[in-house]
Design an enzyme around this catalytic site. Structure first.
Site, mmCIF file in Angstrom:
data_model
loop_
_atom_site.group_PDB
_atom_site.id
_atom_site.type_symbol
_atom_site.label_atom_id
_atom_site.label_comp_id
_atom_site.label_asym_id
_atom_site.label_seq_id
_atom_site.Cartn_x
_atom_site.Cartn_y
_atom_site.Cartn_z
ATOM 1 N N GLU A 54 -16.222 6.026 4.127
ATOM 2 C CA GLU A 54 -15.525 5.504 5.358
ATOM 3 C C GLU A 54 -15.507 6.548 6.595
ATOM 4 O O GLU A 54 -16.015 7.632 6.469
ATOM 5 C CB GLU A 54 -14.166 5.223 5.066
ATOM 6 C CG GLU A 54 -13.274 5.950 4.691
ATOM 7 C CD GLU A 54 -11.579 5.718 4.453
ATOM 8 O OE1 GLU A 54 -11.474 4.614 5.185
ATOM 9 O OE2 GLU A 54 -11.028 6.124 3.662
ATOM 10 N N LYS A 86 -2.868 6.372 1.116
ATOM 11 C CA LYS A 86 -2.635 6.825 2.557
ATOM 12 C C LYS A 86 -1.657 8.079 2.642
ATOM 13 O O LYS A 86 -0.542 8.071 3.103
ATOM 14 C CB LYS A 86 -1.919 5.622 3.576
ATOM 15 C CG LYS A 86 -2.456 5.898 4.984
ATOM 16 C CD LYS A 86 -2.210 4.430 5.689
ATOM 17 C CE LYS A 86 -2.358 4.637 7.120
ATOM 18 N NZ LYS A 86 -3.702 5.189 7.644
ATOM 19 N N ARG A 102 1.000 -1.140 0.160
ATOM 20 C CA ARG A 102 -0.121 -0.025 0.104
ATOM 21 C C ARG A 102 0.793 1.304 0.019
ATOM 22 O O ARG A 102 0.556 2.289 -0.722
ATOM 23 C CB ARG A 102 -1.038 0.051 1.043
ATOM 24 C CG ARG A 102 -2.081 0.979 1.027
ATOM 25 C CD ARG A 102 -3.124 0.899 2.332
ATOM 26 N NE ARG A 102 -2.372 1.041 3.458
ATOM 27 C CZ ARG A 102 -3.292 0.514 4.617
ATOM 28 N NH1 ARG A 102 -4.556 0.190 4.575
ATOM 29 N NH2 ARG A 102 -2.450 0.923 5.679
HETATM 30 N N1 PLP Z 1 -9.329 4.418 6.623
HETATM 31 C C1 PLP Z 1 -8.498 5.361 6.909
HETATM 32 C C2 PLP Z 1 -8.922 6.327 6.371
HETATM 33 C C3 PLP Z 1 -7.361 5.099 7.759
HETATM 34 O O1 PLP Z 1 -6.805 6.144 8.396
HETATM 35 C C4 PLP Z 1 -7.316 3.618 8.220
HETATM 36 C C5 PLP Z 1 -5.990 3.454 9.200
HETATM 37 O O2 PLP Z 1 -5.160 3.164 8.706
HETATM 38 C C6 PLP Z 1 -8.133 2.420 7.711
HETATM 39 C C7 PLP Z 1 -8.969 3.295 7.080
HETATM 40 C C8 PLP Z 1 -7.827 1.262 8.046
HETATM 41 O O3 PLP Z 1 -6.700 0.499 7.223
HETATM 42 P P1 PLP Z 1 -5.846 -0.427 8.135
HETATM 43 O O4 PLP Z 1 -6.672 -1.510 8.322
HETATM 44 O O5 PLP Z 1 -5.081 -0.816 7.007
HETATM 45 O O6 PLP Z 1 -5.170 0.180 9.123
HETATM 46 C C1 COI Z 2 -4.181 3.495 11.708
HETATM 47 O O1 COI Z 2 -5.231 2.960 11.958
HETATM 48 O O2 COI Z 2 -3.014 3.106 11.557
HETATM 49 C C2 COI Z 2 -4.095 4.980 11.020
HETATM 50 O O3 COI Z 2 -3.273 5.257 10.269
HETATM 51 C C3 COI Z 2 -5.297 5.884 11.562
HETATM 52 C C4 COI Z 2 -4.759 7.308 12.191
HETATM 53 C C5 COI Z 2 -5.608 8.097 12.021
HETATM 54 C C6 COI Z 2 -4.262 6.915 13.718
#
Ligand code: PLP
Ligand code: COI
Length: 349
Positions: free
Chosen positions: A225, A189, A86
């Site tokens: 989301e 991200k 990612r």
């Molecule tokens: N959506 C957003 C905007 C996020 O910041 C995060 C955090 O990482 C997620 C979703 C969840 O992603 P992940 O499960 O890969 O941490």
């Molecule tokens: C995460 O869940 O790792 C994120 O990056 C979300 C962040 C806003 C703490």
């Protein structure tokens, strides 16, 4: 005498989700078209040029991961290959150099190993949050990509993202602001997405919610989301749904939960556009999911000027989310069999 395996004397059960200084962080520099080997550094400060594109044009991105201690003492990462993938998709989107998978994993592992004393012990409910980041640092004024980059990984021991321990029941408020345009950067991200969301979070919190829930910005009909997490929904008829949108972050946690919902709970999984107002009556349990959020049930949602409550009027955790949380966290903490090959051990010695 303290050995290298000694732990910090922290109140592990009450850490909260915040930055705590640790001993070392990993840093590698991209210059003249190539990455340096990278090394651990002590200072948490980064010295960058005032003309750095990361500062002016938000040419930067990050990842979020966790390390946990298993009952037998092993230190485990969860699907780190997906974070590496990612970060490189985001790097491509923002015209930054990719971080080779080997460098990404080595940086993460070295940062965890060097800060072993801060990796929360098994059973503490805490984990080591890992923040890999990629920033454009070379001097620049015009709107063009940086010529130099830093890849850095720092860590911090953390407790639950939302206040209470274990599974916190949270609330969301549908936002009047948009997070990401359909062909914008929402699926990456990039830090810029989060700066744009700060005001939405503030407004949601003024309404008494934990976070904003963003709808699709083209029609404001479909669920995208939350500010820091994806959404999953247990629907009437043994269905388990999650929004399909090209403006949301492809969450590692969500992908894992969808797999577990199908494999272990036998639910019919659906990844499709979910029209909020039309389908709301079919939502039995809703949750936000992510590395920081883990799986947090949504007790109530502010929509069109009123609160809509989910399972048990938002007063208890529903059975589907409870089972999925136990499965996910059990695998991440090395308590349950890792049938899908998701956990990755960081060797400490
Ligand atoms: N959506 C957003 C905007 C996020 O910041 C995060 C955090 O990482 C997620 C979703 C969840 O992603 P992940 O499960 O890969 O941490
Ligand atoms: C995460 O869940 O790792 C994120 O990056 C979300 C962040 C806003 C703490």
């Amino acid at each position: 005498m303290a050995t290298s395996k000694a732990k910090q004397d922290l109140d592990w059960a009450n850490l909260g989700f915040k930055y705590r200084p640790t001993k070392a962080r990993f840093s590698a520099i991209y210059r003249n078209g190539a990455w340096s080997e990278g090394a651990l550094v002590e200072s948490p400060m980064i010295e960058v040029h005032e003309g750095a594109p990361a500062l002016h044009y938000a040419q930067q991105c990050f990842e979020g991961m966790k390390a946990q201690t298993a009952p037998d003492g092993r230190v485990l990462l969860f699907r780190p290959d997906l974070n590496s993938e990612r970060m490189n998709r985001t790097a491509d989107r923002l015209l930054m150099p990719q971080v080779p998978r080997e460098l990404f994993l080595r940086g993460v592992e070295e940062a965890v190993r060097a800060n072993y004393a801060w990796v929360p012990p098994h059973g503490s409910g805490a984990s080591l949050y890992i923040r890999p980041m990629l920033i454009g640092v070379g001097e620049n004024l015009g709107l063009r990509p940086a010529t130099e980059y830093e890849f850095r990984v720092f860590v911090s021991p953390v407790g639950p993202y939302y206040k209470s321990a274990g599974m916190a029941i949270i609330s969301l408020a549908v936002s009047d602001f948009d997070r990401a345009a359909p062909a914008g950067t929402g699926a990456y991200k990039a830090g810029a997405n989060y700066a744009g969301g700060l005001l939405a979070t503030k407004k949601a919190q003024e309404l008494g919610a934990n976070e904003a829930l963003f709808l699709d910005s083209a029609k404001r009909l479909y669920i995208d989301e939350a500010g820091s997490a994806n959404i999953v929904i247990a629907m009437k008829g043994n269905r388990f749904a999650t929004p399909k949108s090209n403006a949301i972050l492809p969450s590692v946690t969500r992908r894992s939960i969808m797999t577990l919902a199908e494999q272990k709970l036998g639910l019919q999984i659906e990844e499709r556009p979910i029209e909020l107002r039309k389908e709301l009556a079919d939502f039995e349990e809703v949750a936000a999911c992510g590395t920081a959020a883990v799986l947090s049930p949504v007790g109530k949602l502010w929509v069109d000027g009123q609160w809509h409550h989910f399972h048990d009027k938002g007063e208890s955790v529903g059975p589907v989310m409870q089972k999925l949380y136990d499965l996910l966290v059990g695998i991440q903490r090395g308590e349950l069999a890792d049938e899908n090959g998701w956990v990755h051990e960081v060797t400490i010695d």
